[in-house]
Every structure is written in C-alpha cells, then in structure tokens.
Design a protein around this motif. Sequence first.
Motif, short mmCIF file in Angstrom:
data_model
loop_
_atom_site.label_atom_id
_atom_site.label_comp_id
_atom_site.label_asym_id
_atom_site.label_seq_id
_atom_site.Cartn_x
_atom_site.Cartn_y
_atom_site.Cartn_z
N GLY A 152 37.65 -101.53 51.58
CA GLY A 152 39.05 -101.87 51.38
C GLY A 152 39.31 -102.97 50.39
N PRO A 153 38.49 -104.01 50.38
CA PRO A 153 38.86 -105.21 49.60
C PRO A 153 39.01 -104.99 48.10
CG PRO A 153 37.17 -105.74 51.21
CD PRO A 153 37.32 -104.26 51.24
N VAL A 154 38.19 -104.13 47.50
CA VAL A 154 38.20 -104.03 46.04
C VAL A 154 39.56 -103.59 45.50
CG1 VAL A 154 37.25 -102.71 44.10
CG2 VAL A 154 35.72 -103.77 45.75
N TYR A 155 40.23 -102.67 46.19
CA TYR A 155 41.51 -102.22 45.65
C TYR A 155 42.66 -103.14 46.01
CZ TYR A 155 41.82 -99.43 50.08
OH TYR A 155 41.82 -98.99 51.38
N HIS A 156 42.39 -104.24 46.70
CA HIS A 156 43.42 -105.26 46.90
C HIS A 156 43.21 -106.48 46.00
CE1 HIS A 156 45.75 -103.38 49.96
NE2 HIS A 156 44.75 -103.30 50.83
N LEU A 157 42.26 -106.42 45.10
CA LEU A 157 41.98 -107.52 44.17
C LEU A 157 42.40 -107.12 42.77
CD1 LEU A 157 38.46 -108.50 45.58
CD2 LEU A 157 40.61 -109.77 45.88
N GLN A 158 43.45 -107.74 42.27
CA GLN A 158 43.99 -107.32 40.98
C GLN A 158 43.29 -107.98 39.79
OE1 GLN A 158 48.26 -108.06 41.82
NE2 GLN A 158 48.53 -105.85 41.74
N ASP A 159 42.51 -109.01 40.04
CA ASP A 159 41.76 -109.67 38.98
C ASP A 159 40.35 -109.08 38.91
OD1 ASP A 159 41.72 -112.26 37.15
OD2 ASP A 159 39.80 -112.17 38.20
N ARG A 160 39.96 -108.65 37.71
CA ARG A 160 38.65 -108.00 37.56
C ARG A 160 37.51 -108.90 38.03
NH1 ARG A 160 34.23 -107.08 34.33
NH2 ARG A 160 33.69 -104.88 33.96
N ALA A 161 37.57 -110.18 37.69
CA ALA A 161 36.50 -111.09 38.08
C ALA A 161 36.37 -111.16 39.60
CB ALA A 161 36.76 -112.48 37.51
N ASP A 162 37.48 -111.08 40.31
CA ASP A 162 37.44 -111.09 41.77
C ASP A 162 36.79 -109.82 42.32
OD1 ASP A 162 38.57 -113.58 42.19
OD2 ASP A 162 40.60 -112.82 42.37
N ARG A 163 37.08 -108.68 41.68
CA ARG A 163 36.47 -107.42 42.14
C ARG A 163 34.96 -107.45 41.94
NH1 ARG A 163 41.10 -105.46 39.36
NH2 ARG A 163 39.88 -104.60 37.63
N VAL A 218 32.90 -104.80 55.60
CA VAL A 218 33.79 -105.80 54.99
C VAL A 218 35.12 -105.14 54.66
CG1 VAL A 218 34.05 -107.48 53.13
CG2 VAL A 218 31.76 -106.94 54.01
N GLY A 219 36.20 -105.71 55.19
CA GLY A 219 37.51 -105.09 55.01
C GLY A 219 37.68 -103.91 55.94
N GLY A 220 37.05 -103.98 57.11
CA GLY A 220 37.01 -102.85 58.02
C GLY A 220 38.26 -102.62 58.83
N GLY A 221 39.30 -103.43 58.61
CA GLY A 221 40.56 -103.22 59.31
C GLY A 221 40.39 -103.31 60.82
#
Length: 265
Positions: free
Chosen positions: A115-126, A53-56
């Motif tokens: 990759g995805p977690v560090y592109h989510l600025q909202d904690r709930a989204d992470r 997921v988020g494998g570019g």
Amino acid sequence: MSEPTTEIVTFYEERYSEAARLDGRPQARLERLRTLELLRELLPAAPARVLDVGGGPGAYARELMADGHQVRLIDLVPAHVAQARAGTPAIDAAVGDARKLPEPDGAWDATLLLGPVYHLQDRADRVRAVREAIRVTRRGGPVAVAAISRFAGPVDFASTGRFDDRMLAESRRLIIDGNNIVGGGFTHAYFHRVPELLAECAEAGLSDVTLHGVEGPAWSAAEAAVHGPAAEVVFGAALQLARLYSSERDLAAASCHLLVTGTAR
C-alpha cells in the motif's frame, strides 16, 4: 506528521473504510484473489516470518497467518492497527512509516509493501520505502511492491458509467502527471507508469524482478457486467485472463494494480 501524511490518516480514519473494500466490487475481488495467489507463489514455505508494511486492517495478514506464517503488520493509520489487533486472530501490529521501518536489518524472511508506495507522491520517498523493505528482509528473501496503474481511474470511471467531462480532463492530465488531485474521492496518491515503477525498484536495489498485472486486462469488463445476467461468467473469464496474462508486460498497465516481486540483496 507532514501535511500529506496527516491527510492520508484522516482520510482512512474518517472518510473511507478499508476493512470492507476487498470483499466488494469485482475489481476488489480480483485484486484480493490474485494478490493472494501471487503471494502464495512468492513466499517461502510456512512457517516464514513475513512483514506486512501498509497492511491496513489485516486482510492479507490473516490469510497468511492461516497458511502458517508468522506475520507482523505495520501501518501508518492508527485505526487500521487497532482493527488488526482486535480482529480474529489478533495480529501483531504497530503504527509506522514505510520510509523508516522500526525493524532491524535482515530480520524478516519476506516483506510486503502492498500500500505505501502509491501513497507517496515524491519519487525519492517511494525509492526509500522500497529500499527499507529490502533492508529489513534477509538476503535473498522475497519482497513484493504494489502500485496503482496510471490508467486505472479513467478506465474505472468508464466501466462504471461515471465518465464525464471532468474525468476526460483528468484523463488528459494523468497522461503527463501521475499525482492524484486530493478532493476527487481519494487521498494523496501517485499512479505509476510501468517503466518508472520498474526503475524505482531497480534504484532501490530490488533484484530478480518480475512485474505482474494483478487484476488482468478484463477487470473493467467485470465491473461493467456486474448488474447483468452474465456477471459471474464475465468475472470468471476476467480471473482466468488475469492468471494467464499476469506477467505479460505489454498488458500490465491495463490492470488496476501492478505488483513487482523480487529479492533482497
């Protein structure tokens, strides 16, 4: 798409080439080598069904396919998905959002969230993204979650001779606030402290957790030495220290990237 999501896609499609990143500077080379080593330690014996997921464009997916795994790649950026499908070997790839994966419960032997977690600025989204990774993984299967250290940017700028008054001010701000300011060369991102990353993974339900510092504490030395006569000697030492200190929690935040590994329950 929301405004941050649209901006992230635009960044990767129009302003930044992810395809060549992992073969470039010392930090990226360390990231690639150590991430692959850690994944190979984590994953079940081949052939396993792995969701990336988020494998570019598919740098890790192709390595894992060569190891004998069956890999499906999901990425937010259509251009990345097109590159993954067009490469050799072609990767089974689809556009998707880590917060709502188009996969059934327990369908995969392992899930990578690199990759995805560090592109989510909202904690709930992470937390939601990690929870989704757990949902689609079979019970007891491994899950890997990558993040960027809160201190990576300032150390990077210092080691590459780019540290100035603006970066000093940014370094002070980052002590309090981990949100990246868009326009400084990167897109929407969140930079973690170790305790909050572990807390988010625990809230999502990840169990049997291990924290790794991916590049190790000497990656910045390798960056600083890259144009000197000892470049490869320093790089080799940085790689050895990255392996030696990988799970030393006291040193993890000195790495550029953090990797939490655990199991789905």
